[in-house]
Design an enzyme around this catalytic site. Sequence first.
Site, mmCIF file in Angstrom:
data_model
loop_
_atom_site.group_PDB
_atom_site.id
_atom_site.type_symbol
_atom_site.label_atom_id
_atom_site.label_comp_id
_atom_site.label_asym_id
_atom_site.label_seq_id
_atom_site.Cartn_x
_atom_site.Cartn_y
_atom_site.Cartn_z
ATOM 1 N N GLU A 181 -4.275 31.306 17.777
ATOM 2 C CA GLU A 181 -4.551 30.888 16.385
ATOM 3 C C GLU A 181 -3.512 29.809 16.038
ATOM 4 O O GLU A 181 -3.857 28.639 15.862
ATOM 5 C CB GLU A 181 -4.435 32.081 15.432
ATOM 6 C CG GLU A 181 -4.656 31.738 13.965
ATOM 7 C CD GLU A 181 -4.394 32.933 13.027
ATOM 8 O OE1 GLU A 181 -3.763 33.924 13.445
ATOM 9 O OE2 GLU A 181 -4.820 32.846 11.843
ATOM 10 N N ASP A 225 -12.401 36.453 8.513
ATOM 11 C CA ASP A 225 -10.966 36.759 8.609
ATOM 12 C C ASP A 225 -10.470 37.497 7.354
ATOM 13 O O ASP A 225 -10.376 38.726 7.385
ATOM 14 C CB ASP A 225 -10.162 35.467 8.850
ATOM 15 C CG ASP A 225 -8.856 35.704 9.607
ATOM 16 O OD1 ASP A 225 -8.669 36.816 10.119
ATOM 17 O OD2 ASP A 225 -8.032 34.769 9.688
ATOM 18 N N ASP A 226 -10.138 36.762 6.296
ATOM 19 C CA ASP A 226 -9.610 37.350 5.060
ATOM 20 C C ASP A 226 -10.307 36.669 3.878
ATOM 21 O O ASP A 226 -9.712 35.822 3.198
ATOM 22 C CB ASP A 226 -8.098 37.115 4.985
ATOM 23 C CG ASP A 226 -7.372 37.740 6.165
ATOM 24 O OD1 ASP A 226 -7.214 38.973 6.170
ATOM 25 O OD2 ASP A 226 -7.012 37.007 7.097
ATOM 26 N N HIS A 271 -14.766 39.825 12.920
ATOM 27 C CA HIS A 271 -13.352 39.530 12.648
ATOM 28 C C HIS A 271 -13.170 39.442 11.129
ATOM 29 O O HIS A 271 -13.299 38.378 10.539
ATOM 30 C CB HIS A 271 -12.974 38.216 13.346
ATOM 31 C CG HIS A 271 -11.532 37.834 13.206
ATOM 32 N ND1 HIS A 271 -10.941 36.883 14.020
ATOM 33 C CD2 HIS A 271 -10.553 38.238 12.359
ATOM 34 C CE1 HIS A 271 -9.687 36.737 13.683
ATOM 35 N NE2 HIS A 271 -9.418 37.537 12.664
ATOM 36 N N HIS A 313 -5.630 38.981 18.588
ATOM 37 C CA HIS A 313 -5.499 37.623 18.059
ATOM 38 C C HIS A 313 -4.677 36.828 19.074
ATOM 39 O O HIS A 313 -3.617 37.300 19.530
ATOM 40 C CB HIS A 313 -4.738 37.631 16.731
ATOM 41 C CG HIS A 313 -5.536 38.071 15.546
ATOM 42 N ND1 HIS A 313 -6.212 39.255 15.495
ATOM 43 C CD2 HIS A 313 -5.762 37.456 14.357
ATOM 44 C CE1 HIS A 313 -6.824 39.362 14.316
ATOM 45 N NE2 HIS A 313 -6.563 38.275 13.603
ATOM 46 N N HIS A 325 -10.454 41.353 8.292
ATOM 47 C CA HIS A 325 -9.378 42.311 7.983
ATOM 48 C C HIS A 325 -9.721 42.889 6.627
ATOM 49 O O HIS A 325 -9.791 42.138 5.635
ATOM 50 C CB HIS A 325 -8.030 41.600 7.920
ATOM 51 C CG HIS A 325 -7.667 40.898 9.187
ATOM 52 N ND1 HIS A 325 -6.815 41.435 10.131
ATOM 53 C CD2 HIS A 325 -8.052 39.688 9.676
ATOM 54 C CE1 HIS A 325 -6.690 40.577 11.134
ATOM 55 N NE2 HIS A 325 -7.437 39.513 10.894
HETATM 56 N N1 ADE Z 1 -3.805 39.451 9.541
HETATM 57 C C1 ADE Z 1 -4.719 39.140 8.618
HETATM 58 N N2 ADE Z 1 -5.203 37.919 8.840
HETATM 59 C C2 ADE Z 1 -4.589 37.449 9.952
HETATM 60 C C3 ADE Z 1 -4.663 36.249 10.691
HETATM 61 N N3 ADE Z 1 -5.484 35.246 10.353
HETATM 62 N N4 ADE Z 1 -3.875 36.112 11.773
HETATM 63 C C4 ADE Z 1 -3.040 37.101 12.135
HETATM 64 N N5 ADE Z 1 -2.926 38.241 11.477
HETATM 65 C C5 ADE Z 1 -3.695 38.430 10.390
HETATM 66 ZN ZN ZN Z 2 -7.572 37.696 11.830
#
Ligand code: ADE
Ligand code: ZN
Length: 357
Positions: free
Chosen positions: A207, A285-286, A24, A204, A26
């Site tokens: 969350e 994630d990011d 996971h 997703h 992005h």
């Molecule tokens: N796009 C990038 N990061 C995300 C996240 N944590 N939740 C939903 N969409 C995303």
């Molecule tokens: Zn994500």
Amino acid sequence: MNLDKISRKDLYDILCNMPKAELHIHIEGSLEPELLFELATRNGILLPYATIPELRAAYDFTDLQSFLDIYYAGAGVLQNEEDFFDMAWAYLKRAKTEHILHAEIFFDPQTHMARGIPFKTVINGLDRAISQAREELGLSASLIPCFLRHLSEDDAFAALEDALPFRDKFIGVGLDSSERGNPPEKFARVFARCRELGLRLVAHAGEEGPAEYIRHALDLLHAERIDHGVHSLDDPQLVARLAQQQIPLTICPLSNVKLRVFSSLSAHNIGTLLAAGIAVTINSDDPAYFGGYLNRNYTATFAALPELGAREAYQLARNSFQASFVDESIKNEWIRELDEFFSGMEQELTPAPNNGK
Ligand code: ADE
Ligand code: ZN
């Protein structure tokens, strides 16, 4: 394997050095401010921030939407195939140093297509970085385009049409972006089409959204993995089902704290979900926005939660391979490598017999 006698210092080394997969991430969320500024200059784009520290100061999020607004704006510097290559290559080199053997990488084609960037430009840049990583780093990776859930299902169908000529360059589809008010059922038809096409399916869910969205992602979208899924704990029957059916959750602890899903890492429920027998994995994630790549997600989470020890480290890494979309034989090879790592560790940690001296 005696995993109970390992010190916290040894545990830190284990977390950083053990082989693992990331499921996971992005790729647009791996765009570091330095590269973001470089690409802005390269492409003649004027940013609303004068300096890197000024940009970093804007990374102070109150919820998912406040992050997404900055994240989509940041992705605006990506224009040419080379830009997508450079971003993915930077992540893959980093992944190699963190002992990631395999990464399944999300990207958001619709955010680029809305700016007039063809799908071909995006996927060719990402795919070239992945091929180079395979050849030069011995690292395995694959791509998963995500539908943006704040847009319509018709928009998702249009994106799918644009993607299908490149079907051999991605393994499945995902669903991301603003969760609240955009339930899984909005995308039931496009996911059904992807399923017919033999694509792997993830979404997703849970969350920021409720446990019901997780159930609907499973029942209406037929998602094989749930991204995040931390709100499953609000529904004991769902927890039992996730455990019984071994449906993996790709949890991203630093993201959850930055986006205020949890007040702190010590308040995170990952230990409870793991103890309930769910196939939990740890992911970043990011990472450029949330303060750390995969190993930092592991080490910070373990530092905050005393119930997590070497046994859980092994389980999480094993789950990451088990939950990946590769052939069973490859999974087994990676799990064997993980087992060897842990038995090597045990030997290093066990005092040598003193032969009666
Ligand atoms: N796009 C990038 N990061 C995300 C996240 N944590 N939740 C939903 N969409 C995303
Ligand atoms: Zn994500």
